[in-house]
Scaffold this motif. Structure first.
Motif, mmCIF file in Angstrom:
data_model
loop_
_atom_site.group_PDB
_atom_site.id
_atom_site.type_symbol
_atom_site.label_atom_id
_atom_site.label_comp_id
_atom_site.label_asym_id
_atom_site.label_seq_id
_atom_site.Cartn_x
_atom_site.Cartn_y
_atom_site.Cartn_z
ATOM 1 N N ASP A 172 0.833 -1.197 0.000
ATOM 2 C CA ASP A 172 0.000 0.000 0.000
ATOM 3 C C ASP A 172 0.872 1.253 0.000
ATOM 4 O OD1 ASP A 172 -3.119 0.442 0.900
ATOM 5 O OD2 ASP A 172 -1.793 2.129 1.361
ATOM 6 N N GLN A 173 0.413 2.299 -0.697
ATOM 7 C CA GLN A 173 1.163 3.558 -0.750
ATOM 8 C C GLN A 173 1.335 4.156 0.649
ATOM 9 O OE1 GLN A 173 2.833 4.446 -3.317
ATOM 10 N NE2 GLN A 173 3.633 6.259 -2.258
ATOM 11 N N ASP A 174 0.407 3.849 1.540
ATOM 12 C CA ASP A 174 0.511 4.356 2.918
ATOM 13 C C ASP A 174 1.807 3.909 3.594
ATOM 14 O OD1 ASP A 174 -1.967 5.364 2.537
ATOM 15 O OD2 ASP A 174 -2.901 4.391 4.274
ATOM 16 N N VAL A 175 2.270 2.735 3.210
ATOM 17 C CA VAL A 175 3.482 2.188 3.834
ATOM 18 C C VAL A 175 4.667 3.085 3.498
ATOM 19 C CG1 VAL A 175 5.095 0.239 3.807
ATOM 20 C CG2 VAL A 175 2.616 -0.177 3.774
ATOM 21 N N ILE A 176 4.748 3.476 2.225
ATOM 22 C CA ILE A 176 5.850 4.331 1.784
ATOM 23 C C ILE A 176 5.743 5.705 2.460
ATOM 24 C CG2 ILE A 176 6.994 5.354 -0.239
ATOM 25 C CD1 ILE A 176 6.987 2.280 -0.110
ATOM 26 N N GLU A 177 4.516 6.215 2.505
ATOM 27 C CA GLU A 177 4.308 7.527 3.129
ATOM 28 C C GLU A 177 4.783 7.498 4.587
ATOM 29 O OE1 GLU A 177 3.567 10.119 1.540
ATOM 30 O OE2 GLU A 177 3.067 11.549 3.114
ATOM 31 N N LYS A 178 4.547 6.384 5.253
ATOM 32 C CA LYS A 178 4.937 6.282 6.665
ATOM 33 C C LYS A 178 6.453 6.180 6.816
ATOM 34 C CE LYS A 178 3.505 4.501 11.063
ATOM 35 N NZ LYS A 178 4.760 4.559 11.668
ATOM 36 N N LEU A 179 7.083 5.478 5.890
ATOM 37 C CA LEU A 179 8.522 5.206 6.052
ATOM 38 C C LEU A 179 9.414 6.288 5.432
ATOM 39 C CD1 LEU A 179 8.538 1.350 5.436
ATOM 40 C CD2 LEU A 179 8.889 2.546 7.617
ATOM 41 N N LYS A 180 8.790 7.256 4.752
ATOM 42 C CA LYS A 180 9.582 8.292 4.076
ATOM 43 C C LYS A 180 10.125 9.342 5.043
ATOM 44 C CE LYS A 180 7.316 10.343 0.719
ATOM 45 N NZ LYS A 180 6.478 10.626 -0.451
ATOM 46 N N TYR A 181 9.495 9.462 6.210
ATOM 47 C CA TYR A 181 9.874 10.525 7.142
ATOM 48 C C TYR A 181 10.098 9.953 8.538
ATOM 49 C CZ TYR A 181 7.375 12.913 3.409
ATOM 50 O OH TYR A 181 6.950 13.326 2.192
ATOM 51 N N PRO A 182 11.030 10.540 9.297
ATOM 52 C CA PRO A 182 11.176 10.100 10.685
ATOM 53 C C PRO A 182 9.952 10.501 11.501
ATOM 54 C CG PRO A 182 12.692 11.914 10.190
ATOM 55 C CD PRO A 182 11.986 11.582 8.912
ATOM 56 N N ARG A 183 9.560 9.645 12.401
ATOM 57 C CA ARG A 183 8.391 9.929 13.217
ATOM 58 C C ARG A 183 8.638 11.112 14.154
ATOM 59 N NH1 ARG A 183 4.592 6.424 17.047
ATOM 60 N NH2 ARG A 183 4.089 8.212 18.300
ATOM 61 N N GLU A 184 9.806 11.131 14.798
ATOM 62 C CA GLU A 184 10.083 12.250 15.700
ATOM 63 C C GLU A 184 11.588 12.396 15.889
ATOM 64 O OE1 GLU A 184 8.214 11.424 19.576
ATOM 65 O OE2 GLU A 184 10.124 10.753 20.318
ATOM 66 N N THR A 185 12.060 13.627 15.776
ATOM 67 C CA THR A 185 13.471 13.899 16.042
ATOM 68 C C THR A 185 13.536 15.049 17.028
ATOM 69 O OG1 THR A 185 13.999 13.301 13.770
ATOM 70 C CG2 THR A 185 15.713 14.426 15.003
ATOM 71 N N THR A 186 14.229 14.846 18.125
ATOM 72 C CA THR A 186 14.323 15.884 19.147
ATOM 73 C C THR A 186 15.742 16.415 19.175
ATOM 74 O OG1 THR A 186 12.736 14.589 20.393
ATOM 75 C CG2 THR A 186 13.808 16.394 21.567
ATOM 76 N N GLU A 215 0.500 -2.368 7.549
ATOM 77 C CA GLU A 215 -0.822 -2.680 7.007
ATOM 78 C C GLU A 215 -1.740 -3.272 8.077
ATOM 79 O OE1 GLU A 215 -0.130 -4.947 3.442
ATOM 80 O OE2 GLU A 215 0.723 -3.216 2.400
ATOM 81 N N ALA A 216 -1.146 -3.965 9.053
ATOM 82 C CA ALA A 216 -1.962 -4.548 10.123
ATOM 83 C C ALA A 216 -2.632 -3.468 10.970
ATOM 84 C CB ALA A 216 -1.100 -5.447 11.008
ATOM 85 N N HIS A 217 -2.072 -2.235 10.926
ATOM 86 C CA HIS A 217 -2.713 -1.123 11.640
ATOM 87 C C HIS A 217 -3.867 -0.542 10.835
ATOM 88 C CE1 HIS A 217 0.023 -0.390 15.072
ATOM 89 N NE2 HIS A 217 0.946 -0.916 14.290
ATOM 90 N N GLY A 218 -4.050 -1.019 9.617
ATOM 91 C CA GLY A 218 -5.109 -0.477 8.758
ATOM 92 C C GLY A 218 -4.522 0.561 7.824
ATOM 93 N N THR A 219 -4.648 0.336 6.518
ATOM 94 C CA THR A 219 -4.133 1.314 5.554
ATOM 95 C C THR A 219 -5.268 1.802 4.653
ATOM 96 O OG1 THR A 219 -3.377 -0.591 4.307
ATOM 97 C CG2 THR A 219 -1.711 0.607 5.506
ATOM 98 N N GLN A 220 -4.933 2.609 3.696
ATOM 99 C CA GLN A 220 -5.926 3.333 2.893
ATOM 100 C C GLN A 220 -7.107 2.481 2.385
ATOM 101 O OE1 GLN A 220 -4.107 5.347 -0.338
ATOM 102 N NE2 GLN A 220 -5.946 6.483 -0.848
ATOM 103 N N PRO A 221 -6.832 1.330 1.707
ATOM 104 C CA PRO A 221 -7.959 0.550 1.185
ATOM 105 C C PRO A 221 -8.899 0.089 2.300
ATOM 106 C CG PRO A 221 -5.868 -0.257 0.333
ATOM 107 C CD PRO A 221 -5.551 0.767 1.363
ATOM 108 N N PHE A 222 -8.332 -0.181 3.464
ATOM 109 C CA PHE A 222 -9.132 -0.637 4.604
ATOM 110 C C PHE A 222 -10.149 0.444 4.995
ATOM 111 C CE2 PHE A 222 -9.655 -0.575 9.231
ATOM 112 C CZ PHE A 222 -10.053 -1.877 9.498
ATOM 113 N N PHE A 223 -9.667 1.699 5.056
ATOM 114 C CA PHE A 223 -10.556 2.781 5.473
ATOM 115 C C PHE A 223 -11.490 3.199 4.327
ATOM 116 C CE2 PHE A 223 -7.190 3.067 8.626
ATOM 117 C CZ PHE A 223 -7.960 3.095 9.786
ATOM 118 N N ALA A 224 -10.947 3.138 3.073
ATOM 119 C CA ALA A 224 -11.774 3.530 1.936
ATOM 120 C C ALA A 224 -12.866 2.499 1.693
ATOM 121 C CB ALA A 224 -10.910 3.671 0.691
ATOM 122 N N GLY A 225 -12.529 1.205 2.034
ATOM 123 C CA GLY A 225 -13.416 0.095 1.732
ATOM 124 C C GLY A 225 -14.753 0.223 2.394
#
Ligand code: NAD
Length: 421
Positions: free
Chosen positions: A24-38, A411-421
């Motif tokens: 799913d494209q959501d996977v790439i979107e999630k992994l493209k950026y760091p979640r948090e940098t302090t 994807e186990a957390h739910g990705t785009q098709p899951f919510f769009a479905g």
């Protein structure tokens, strides 16, 4: 010269791997950026009574597969971009080995060699004071990296315990054995790489007595030299930040290690070892079967990759080959065993340390080695098979292997098709 950052270049691997998988494209979107940098500044008292401040970071890149895990580097050239890239690599490295972790990393911009031991202790403790709410045994678990070591991890673990009022050895790995460190952590990075090469030797075309050149003679490089030489191979060239030496008939590894332990530079030991002093770049082009970069990132580039004569490159360092350099090595038919697989023995034994801390029961060295061997051989073989069946480089195969696991978790957390479905 391109404007691409280190992280942009690292992300090329993600895109490449994604082309091989139906995710799913959501996977790439999630992994493209760091979640948090302090980012913070650590203000410490120096021995002469003055105060000095140092820039420091902690990045938690992705925690989908578990608490973030990654070392802390003390280096004068550290940047936020380097920290985030290293954290990205940790995310993939933990997934490659199927460890229940996400990826993180930290750094302080400092030359630790300019500090006294007590200043170094105050700086290490200040790091934990600053990031005490970010790290934690179930949240983010640091470890040593370049220019940090077990002593520093011991101070950091002690500081965390003082802040929380509890004894939580699992907050940090790479600790001294007396404070809950694991047996076998010291040589784990090199040992993982060594097990990998030994297991795939026939496929890699490496004979039982192959020749080895090692760039960077620190923790990873020295232990690799020792393990490989003890297994009957010949270490013919090594370098440190001050120079390189070469002896076609093989170097006396134990003498070299003893000299380094006594604070000497490899080039200063050339004559007593019957070796020739060569330049740093010449080390890369020495006639050997196996080249082991074990220093820092971006060492094999488009400018020198063409000179590499080795059949196989084992990346004990993180990111030692740039994407341009990698392309040239691939075209030349040099097999590169990529960092996220080749040096993952370190984080694997860190994981064993964390498990032992949590269960309060400690394994003997034999058990550590056996468990490490099993994981390295299992994941190394799986990645080799992907490389063969998909006709891709071992690096691409390692990213495909890791991305498959990360995608499953995301994807186990739910990705785009899951919510769009
Ligand atoms: P270290 O500080 O013990 O050793 C680094 C060595 O590289 C030193 O001998 C230094 O003199 C040498 N060096 C620096 N610049 C150099 C240059 N331009 N040319 C040749 N040598 C140079 O560090 P380490 O723990 O061995 O880590 C080395 C690499 O391995 C890093 O990329 C690190 O991220 C990676 N790594 C280490 C571990 C670990 O457990 N130690 C785990 C995973 C990855």
């Amino acid at each position: 010269m391109s404007d691409d950052t280190l992280l942009d270049r690292a992300l090329i691997r993600l895109e490449e791997a994604a082309n091989h998988l139906k995710i799913d494209q959501d996977v790439i979107e999630k992994l493209k950026y760091p979640r948090e940098t302090t980012k913070t500044r650590l203000l410490i008292r120096m021995d002469d009574g003055s105060r000095k401040s140092f820039l420091a970071w902690r990045c938690r890149y992705d925690d989908t597969r578990g608490p973030t895990k990654g070392g802390i580097r003390f280096h004068p050239d550290s940047t936020v971009e380097e920290v985030e890239t290293l954290a990205f690599w940790m995310t993939f490295k933990c997934a490659v080995m199927n460890l229940p972790y996400g990826g993180g990393k930290g750094a302080v911009r400092v030359d630790p060699h300019q500090l006294s031991k007590s200043e170094l202790e105050r700086l290490s403790r200040a790091y934990v004071q600053a990031f005490a709410n970010i790290i934690g045994p179930d949240r983010d678990i640091p470890a040593p990296d370049v220019y940090t070591n077990a002593m520093i991890m011991g101070w950091m673990s002690d500081e965390y315990n003082q802040i929380t009022g509890e004894v939580s050895p699992a907050v940090i790995t790479g600790k001294p054995i007396a404070l809950g460190g694991s047996l076998g952590r010291n040589d784990a990075t090199a040992r993982g790489g060594f097990y990998l090469v030994r297991n795939l030797a026939a496929e890699l075309g490496l004979d039982k007595d192959h020749t080895v050149a090692i760039q960077g003679f620190g923790n990873a490089g020295q232990y690799y030299a020792r393990l490989s030489a003890a297994d009957g191979n010949s270490v013919v060239a090594v370098s440190d930040s001050a120079g390189a030496i070469y002896r076609p008939g093989g170097l006396d590894v134990e003498k070299l290690i003893a000299g380094k332990e006594a604070g000497r530079r490899v080039a200063d030991m050339a004559s007593e070892l019957g070796a020739k002093v060569i330049s740093a770049d010449e080390l890369l082009s020495v006639e050997v079967d196996l080249l082991v970069p074990a220093a820092l990132e971006d060492m094999i580039t488009k400018d020198n990759a063409g000179t590499v004569k080795a059949k196989v490159v084992l990346e004990l360092a993180n990111g030692p080959v740039t994407p341009d350099g990698d392309k040239i090595l691939n075209e030349k038919g040099v097999i590169v065993l990529p960092d996220i697989l080749a040096n993952a023995g370190g984080v694997t034994v860190s994981y064993f340390e964390w498990v032992q801390n949590r269960q309060g029961y400690y394994w003997d060295l034999e058990e550590i080695h056996a468990r490490l061997l099993k994981i390295v051989e299992r994941e190394g073989r799986a990645i080799w098979d992907i490389a063969q069946s998909r006709k891709v480089s071992v690096r691409s195969a390692a990213y495909i292997h890791a991305l498959g696991r990360l995608a499953n978790a995301i994807e186990a957390h739910g990705t785009q098709p899951f919510f769009a479905g």
